[in-house]
Write a protein that holds these residues in place. Structure first.
Motif, PDB file in Angstrom:
ATOM      1  N   HIS A 153       1.033  -1.350   0.045  1.00 32.69           N
ATOM      2  CA  HIS A 153      -0.110  -0.067   0.180  1.00 32.69           C
ATOM      3  C   HIS A 153       0.856   1.353  -0.033  1.00 32.69           C
ATOM      4  N   LEU A 154       0.643   2.130  -1.094  1.00 36.04           N
ATOM      5  CA  LEU A 154       1.337   3.368  -1.210  1.00 36.04           C
ATOM      6  C   LEU A 154       0.543   4.554  -1.067  1.00 36.04           C
ATOM      7  N   PRO A 155       0.557   5.451  -0.200  1.00 34.71           N
ATOM      8  CA  PRO A 155      -0.481   6.563  -0.122  1.00 34.71           C
ATOM      9  C   PRO A 155      -0.196   7.388  -1.450  1.00 34.71           C
ATOM     10  N   ALA A 156      -1.314   7.978  -2.073  1.00 37.08           N
ATOM     11  CA  ALA A 156      -1.317   8.993  -3.120  1.00 37.08           C
ATOM     12  C   ALA A 156      -1.182  10.223  -2.643  1.00 37.08           C
ATOM     13  N   SER A 157      -1.846  10.433  -1.480  1.00 40.34           N
ATOM     14  CA  SER A 157      -1.817  11.894  -0.733  1.00 40.34           C
ATOM     15  C   SER A 157      -2.193  11.610   0.522  1.00 40.34           C
ATOM     16  N   THR A 158      -1.792  12.460   1.620  1.00 35.11           N
ATOM     17  CA  THR A 158      -2.003  12.454   2.866  1.00 35.11           C
ATOM     18  C   THR A 158      -2.729  13.739   3.548  1.00 35.11           C
ATOM     19  N   TYR A 159      -3.406  13.401   4.539  1.00 36.93           N
ATOM     20  CA  TYR A 159      -3.690  14.701   5.528  1.00 36.93           C
ATOM     21  C   TYR A 159      -3.453  14.298   6.955  1.00 36.93           C
ATOM     22  N   ARG A 160      -2.694  15.425   7.409  1.00 37.67           N
ATOM     23  CA  ARG A 160      -2.226  15.361   8.967  1.00 37.67           C
ATOM     24  C   ARG A 160      -3.263  15.880   9.610  1.00 37.67           C
ATOM     25  N   LEU A 161      -3.483  15.177  10.725  1.00 42.64           N
ATOM     26  CA  LEU A 161      -4.372  15.462  11.911  1.00 42.64           C
ATOM     27  C   LEU A 161      -3.621  15.400  13.003  1.00 42.64           C
ATOM     28  N   GLN A 162      -3.576  16.572  14.057  1.00 42.26           N
ATOM     29  CA  GLN A 162      -3.228  16.460  15.068  1.00 42.26           C
ATOM     30  C   GLN A 162      -4.006  16.219  16.492  1.00 42.26           C
ATOM     31  N   ARG A 217      14.076  13.145  -7.139  1.00 39.98           N
ATOM     32  CA  ARG A 217      13.174  12.514  -6.195  1.00 39.98           C
ATOM     33  C   ARG A 217      12.165  11.283  -6.926  1.00 39.98           C
ATOM     34  N   ALA A 218      11.913  11.961  -8.437  1.00 40.44           N
ATOM     35  CA  ALA A 218      11.062  10.997  -9.045  1.00 40.44           C
ATOM     36  C   ALA A 218      11.538   9.702  -9.510  1.00 40.44           C
ATOM     37  N   GLN A 219      12.894   9.697  -9.440  1.00 43.76           N
ATOM     38  CA  GLN A 219      13.756   8.608  -9.807  1.00 43.76           C
ATOM     39  C   GLN A 219      14.080   7.662  -8.732  1.00 43.76           C
ATOM     40  N   ARG A 220      14.400   8.403  -7.532  1.00 44.19           N
ATOM     41  CA  ARG A 220      15.057   7.512  -6.328  1.00 44.19           C
ATOM     42  C   ARG A 220      13.886   7.641  -5.456  1.00 44.19           C
ATOM     43  N   TRP A 221      13.349   8.586  -5.144  1.00 39.81           N
ATOM     44  CA  TRP A 221      12.125   8.608  -3.794  1.00 39.81           C
ATOM     45  C   TRP A 221      10.872   8.667  -4.343  1.00 39.81           C
ATOM     46  N   PRO A 222      10.126   8.093  -5.296  1.00 40.48           N
ATOM     47  CA  PRO A 222       9.052   8.678  -5.823  1.00 40.48           C
ATOM     48  C   PRO A 222       7.825   8.863  -4.890  1.00 40.48           C
ATOM     49  N   HIS A 223       8.025   8.109  -3.786  1.00 44.28           N
ATOM     50  CA  HIS A 223       6.769   8.023  -2.816  1.00 44.28           C
ATOM     51  C   HIS A 223       7.346   8.913  -1.297  1.00 44.28           C
ATOM     52  N   VAL A 262       4.336  11.997  -2.440  1.00 44.27           N
ATOM     53  CA  VAL A 262       3.038  11.854  -1.704  1.00 44.27           C
ATOM     54  C   VAL A 262       2.815  13.170  -1.025  1.00 44.27           C
ATOM     55  N   PRO A 263       1.984  14.072  -1.611  1.00 44.97           N
ATOM     56  CA  PRO A 263       1.828  15.441  -0.936  1.00 44.97           C
ATOM     57  C   PRO A 263       0.946  15.341   0.287  1.00 44.97           C
ATOM     58  N   PHE A 322       0.582  10.774 -11.839  1.00 43.12           N
ATOM     59  CA  PHE A 322       0.939  11.447 -10.771  1.00 43.12           C
ATOM     60  C   PHE A 322       1.984  10.611  -9.699  1.00 43.12           C
ATOM     61  N   GLU A 323       1.689   9.282  -9.718  1.00 46.69           N
ATOM     62  CA  GLU A 323       2.344   8.442  -8.580  1.00 46.69           C
ATOM     63  C   GLU A 323       3.744   7.904  -9.384  1.00 46.69           C
ATOM     64  N   ASP A 324       3.556   7.560 -10.723  1.00 46.65           N
ATOM     65  CA  ASP A 324       4.493   6.745 -11.454  1.00 46.65           C
ATOM     66  C   ASP A 324       4.952   7.543 -12.694  1.00 46.65           C
ATOM     67  N   GLY A 325       4.435   8.725 -13.170  1.00 45.90           N
ATOM     68  CA  GLY A 325       4.929   9.542 -14.071  1.00 45.90           C
ATOM     69  C   GLY A 325       6.266  10.095 -13.910  1.00 45.90           C
TER      70      GLY A 325
END
Length: 965
Positions: A19-28, A632-638, A794-795, A869-872
């Motif tokens: 499982h790889l997130p496409a986008s996250t939302y931080r909650l405190q 980042r796209a090549q080495r750390w895309p997530h 992953v924004p 957006f995730e693999d492009g």
């Protein structure tokens, strides 16, 4: 026209692997915003378009913790948040909505304050004989003999002797448990000292009568009570000292079990015998009334009490930075790792959690080893095969908090998906700074403050200060270890402890990165030796500048130890232990010296003084941003992409507004000059100089502008700015500090802030400057948001940042979010998104609705086109210095981001937005022709020959996300 970016079909993350997130939302999370409250907003987050909810620490923490980083038990989900049942309900609802759950995990340290950490309390009770002594990084044999076998506790508000004489320490008991009370704080007693108390209680019992009595039953009962009390006293007193011999785990367990049995026996005795209760009270009263006896008993403890202001030099347990109430864990011990992660792995196995964000990994003894162990445990929990030495997909989504210095690369072999995004934050923020005006902005700053030091000099001084004031105990422990190493080598045994300590300080102060990554087997990351060599070389140069008080050979010796430049043998292992411990100290010193000191001493342009950034770097060149994004796209895309976090010094839109000042040096300079005399008039003359200092006054001016609410609501503005300036001044440690607050100076700061903001002349001028800066700051914020949501990675959207985030440093950035208002706004977007609404929201940009539109539309596009957006791939588009533009491509799919920058310079302040003809004849060269839709407005464009005028794309709305149809 309505936008054609419908809400995508929810994708339910699978609990197994990959499982790889496409986008996250931080909650405190906190006791006032728990799992139940968070569960209520999950439908909103699903509608917004994020793929995963990203939670602040969920583990048991100090009662009432507002952030959760003071974890007291990694094996328990925080009851104040709703416990494990609440978490499971939250996760189940998230899965129903197609959302994954990422949690923040704290592997480096635990909260130990207030008696709430049962593991730490057990260590204080039993010392080295505790079942949990191996949990914590404690030096049991420090150089100071009085601390041998003890933990130094810097908890007293005055010198120990005065505290004792003032009667502030006292013994108490509740049932069979005894504590030493110091005001609200209670500390456990060692078994042997309890034995002393019980002996005193036995002696306080009424003596048996020597004459015959008619009824012998009470006498027999009295004898039995005395015998039981004597037995308990003897058993406790005879327990082996925790420092005696080599204790095995079985010995420690047996000791704990014996103590529990004796505690129950004593409780039973107290429950049944009023005589014993009275005698115990009398014994405690007598000891508390006798300072010498009380001191003797306190000296029997496995800890030594000390005045908090002076204890830092001798503290013998590793802490999180310089926070006494956060003790570091020995996560490299497999037993500690297994205990700390058992609940986490259970939740991963059950599909409750799909990803982990790791806090402060630079504090770990061996980060690379820890990451491998974490992934191996996750693989086992998920029932999948994973080869730690292979190159297959990682079982668990993991991002690590890691600050990368400019030019530093994340180690490729780490079993993580990337960083938490501070590197990206700094790169992106710098894009909106006009580097051509660096000299002018620097000159304004120097003239006003008188500060002639470079940021590098501030950093060096900050790191030296932290080592001498905040972390001297850690430096001393490290130096003592180095001296013991030196004694084993004829070539180094003549180095004095003082010389070694100064060399350690100097090398750490000049260290070019947060830390290196040498491992116990001698392996290391490429370039580590070069970083060590640079630090040693720079330390020698600094030593020469100071008149050469140290022989250069001491630096060479330290360098040889750090690089393990020794023959194989027993000494090599000792060198490795030292080198790995050294690495654990350079990170905290750098973090405290930079983020919590130099960032507040060097106020040239405060938007650059951000976690992950370097205030010396005045802006990011477009080509450098593009290069970093391609890598980042090549080495750390997530990897995670952050704009605001719980740790940032300012919210993303506060920075966006301050960045506009780099385009306005003349206007800013005139503003500063105009109000300098008024600031001087309102300043107070104090013994150490003006209050506020010129530095604090300059910090105030920028802060007041950056945080000036776009809404125009100033109800709590003075409170917020005053609280920020107080914290900033304490962090700078120049006129006041956390350790030694100057009440007069701090009162003067508050008076100054409130008085100047209430001054109608200044308030009006500030408002005028705010009106000038606002649309251009808003443009920066919108462009940065769009870039973050469409760049490789992953924004993450920090809670509430789908609207304007003009927060300041914590706790200001943890204020409650008005989710009902955001939900109403989103409903409006869903019902009528399109060009008409986009124009309307832009016209009323102050309420933040336009930023919500950009966030929502971009997240919908990501969800509708996951592959691009995730693999492009990432392709920079050159459209001049005023556009950050790039394309994401995957097969036939294409998305193009068009984000204006430096628009005040572009428009020459003639228009609030960079629209239409202001772009002249500039052209966008796209990778393909065809029909493209700007999903922010619903507009469609026909592109021929791969080119389209920028004026056409940005004719109606000042940024675009073009999706090829």
């Amino acid at each position: 026209m309505t936008a054609t970016a419908p809400h995508p079909t929810p994708h339910t993350p699978q609990p197994e692997t990959g499982h790889l997130p496409a986008s996250t939302y931080r909650l405190q999370l906190n006791p006032d915003f728990d799992f139940t409250a968070a569960r209520r907003i999950l439908p909103y987050l699903a509608r917004l378009g994020v793929s995963d909810v990203y939670l602040s620490p969920i583990w048991a923490a100090a009662p009432g913790s507002p952030h959760g980083y003071d974890v007291t038990d990694h094996s328990v989900v925080n009851p104040e948040l709703g416990g494990v049942a609440g978490l499971r309900q939250f996760s189940a609802r998230a899965r129903e909505l197609g959302l994954g759950v990422v949690v923040d995990f704290v592997p480096n340290h635990m909260g130990i304050q207030g008696g709430h950490n049962r593991y730490w309390e057990d260590v204080l009770t039993h010392g080295q004989g505790s079942r949990y002594a191996h949990f914590f990084d404690i030096s049991w044999q420090p150089l100071k003999r009085a601390l041998e076998g003890k933990v130094l506790l810097p908890v007293l508000g005055d010198q120990y002797g005065r505290v004792l004489e003032n009667g502030e320490l006292s013994l108490e008991h509740a049932g069979g448990r005894f504590v030493l009370r110091y005001w609200e704080r209670t500390l456990p007693l060692s078994p042997r000292s309890i034995g002393l108390v019980l002996e005193a209680a036995r002696d306080a019992l009424p003596q048996p009568s020597a004459s015959p009595v008619p009824d012998a039953v009470p006498q027999l009962q009295s004898d039995a009570v005395r015998a039981e009390l004597s037995s308990l006293a003897r058993s406790m007193s005879n327990l082996p000292r925790s420092t005696s011999g080599a204790l095995t785990d079985e010995d420690r367990l047996e000791r704990a079990q014996e103590m529990e049995v004796m505690t129950r026996r004593l409780q039973a005795l107290l429950d049944t015998s009023a005589e014993v209760r009275g005698a115990l009270d009398a014994a405690l009263g007598a000891i508390n009334a006798d300072t010498a006896r009380l001191d003797t008993l306190i000296n029997e403890q496995n800890y030594r009490l000390a005045f908090w202001k002076v204890a830092a030099e001798e503290i013998n347990y590793r802490r999180f930075f310089d926070i006494n109430d956060l003790a570091a864990l020995r996560m490299e011990d497999p037993r500690v790792f297994a205990w700390a992660h058992a609940t986490l792995f259970e939740l991963i196995r059950d599909g409750v959690i799909q990803g982990v964000r790791l806090d402060h990994t630079d504090g770990l003894y061996d980060p690379a080893g820890y990451f491998r162990a974490l992934q191996a445990g996750a693989a086992e929990a998920l029932g999948v095969d994973w080869d730690p030495e292979g190159h297959g997909p990682l079982p668990l989504y993991v991002v690590a908090e890691k600050i990368l210095e400019p030019g530093e690369q994340l180690p490729k072999a780490w079993a993580v998906h990337g960083t938490t995004g501070y590197d990206f934050l700094a790169e992106l923020n710098g894009v909106f700074v006009d580097a051509t005006h660096e000299d002018e902005i620097s000159a304004i700053y120097r003239r006003f403050t008188g500060d002639r030091l470079s940021y590098g000099e501030h950093l060096y001084r900050g790191k030296q200060l932290i080592q001498r004031v905040s972390l001297p105990g850690e430096v001393n422990v490290l130096t003592e270890s180095l001296e013991r190493l030196g004694e084993t080598d004829l070539r180094s045994r003549d180095f004095t402890l003082s010389a070694l300590r100064n060399a350690v300080r100097e090398v750490i102060a000049t260290f070019p990165v947060y830390r290196t990554y040498l491992r116990a087997d001698g392996s290391r990351e490429p370039g580590d030796n070069g970083k060590i060599a640079k630090a040693v070389r720079d330390a020698k140069i600094q030593n020469r500048r100071e008149g050469g008080p140290l022989d250069p050979s001491v630096f060479d010796y330290l360098g040889s130890v750090l690089t393990m430049d020794v023959p194989d043998g027993e000494t090599r292992g000792a060198y490795a232990d030292f080198a790995l411990s050294f690495q654990q100290l350079t990170g905290p010193v750098t973090a405290k010296g930079a983020e919590d000191t130099a960032f507040y001493r060097y106020a040239r342009l405060l938007s650059l003084n951000e976690v992950g950034g370097d205030p010396a770097h005045f802006g990011t060149r477009l080509k450098d941003f593009h290069r970093a994004a391609q890598e980042r796209a090549q080495r750390w895309p997530h990897a995670m992409l952050s704009g605001s976090t719980h740790d940032t010094k300012r919210g993303e839109d506060t920075r966006a507004r301050l960045n506009v000042l780099s385009e306005l040096p003349q206007v800013w300079g005139a503003f500063v000059r105009r109000w300098a005399p008024v600031i001087l008039e309102r300043s107070q003359e104090q013994e150490l100089g003006l209050a506020p200092s010129p530095l604090d006054a300059y910090t105030f001016l920028q802060t007041a502008l950056g945080a000036y609410p776009l809404s125009g609501k100033l109800d709590d503005f003075a409170d917020r700015v005053s609280a920020y300036l107080l914290k900033a001044s304490r962090e700078a440690k120049l006129r006041t500090s956390w350790a030694a607050p100057d009440e007069d100076y701090e009162a003067a700061l508050d008076t100054f802030v409130r008085g100047l903001l209430a001054d109608s002349g200044f308030a009006g001028a500030l408002r005028d400057l705010h009106v000038l800066v606002s649309p251009y700051g808003a443009q920066n914020g919108l462009s940065a948001t769009l870039a973050r949501l469409t760049a490789p990675g992953v924004p993450d959207t920090y809670q509430g940042s789908e609207g304007w985030n003009q927060s300041l440093v914590d706790p200001d950035n943890r204020r409650p979010v008005d989710y009902p208002a955001l939900q109403r706004r989103l409903t409006r977007l869903e019902k009528g998104a399109g060009l008409l609404l986009a124009r309307k929201l832009l016209a009323g940009y102050e309420d933040g609705g336009v930023k919500t539109l950009v966030t929502w539309a971009a997240l919908q596009a990501r969800a509708s086109h996951p592959q691009v957006f995730e693999d492009g791939s990432y392709r920079p588009i050159d459209a001049g210095r005023h556009l950050l533009a790039f394309a994401r491509e995957h097969g036939d799919e294409l998305a193009v981001t068009v984000a204006p920058r430096l628009t005040l310079t572009l428009t020459r302040q003639a228009a609030p937005w960079a629209l239409g003809e202001v772009w002249g004849n500039r052209q966008l060269t796209l990778p393909a022709s065809g029909t493209f839709e700007n999903v922010l407005t619903g507009e469609r464009f026909r592109v021929r020959g791969g080119k389209i005028p920028v004026a056409k794309v940005l004719e109606e709305f000042p940024l675009a996300l073009l999706i090829k149809r």
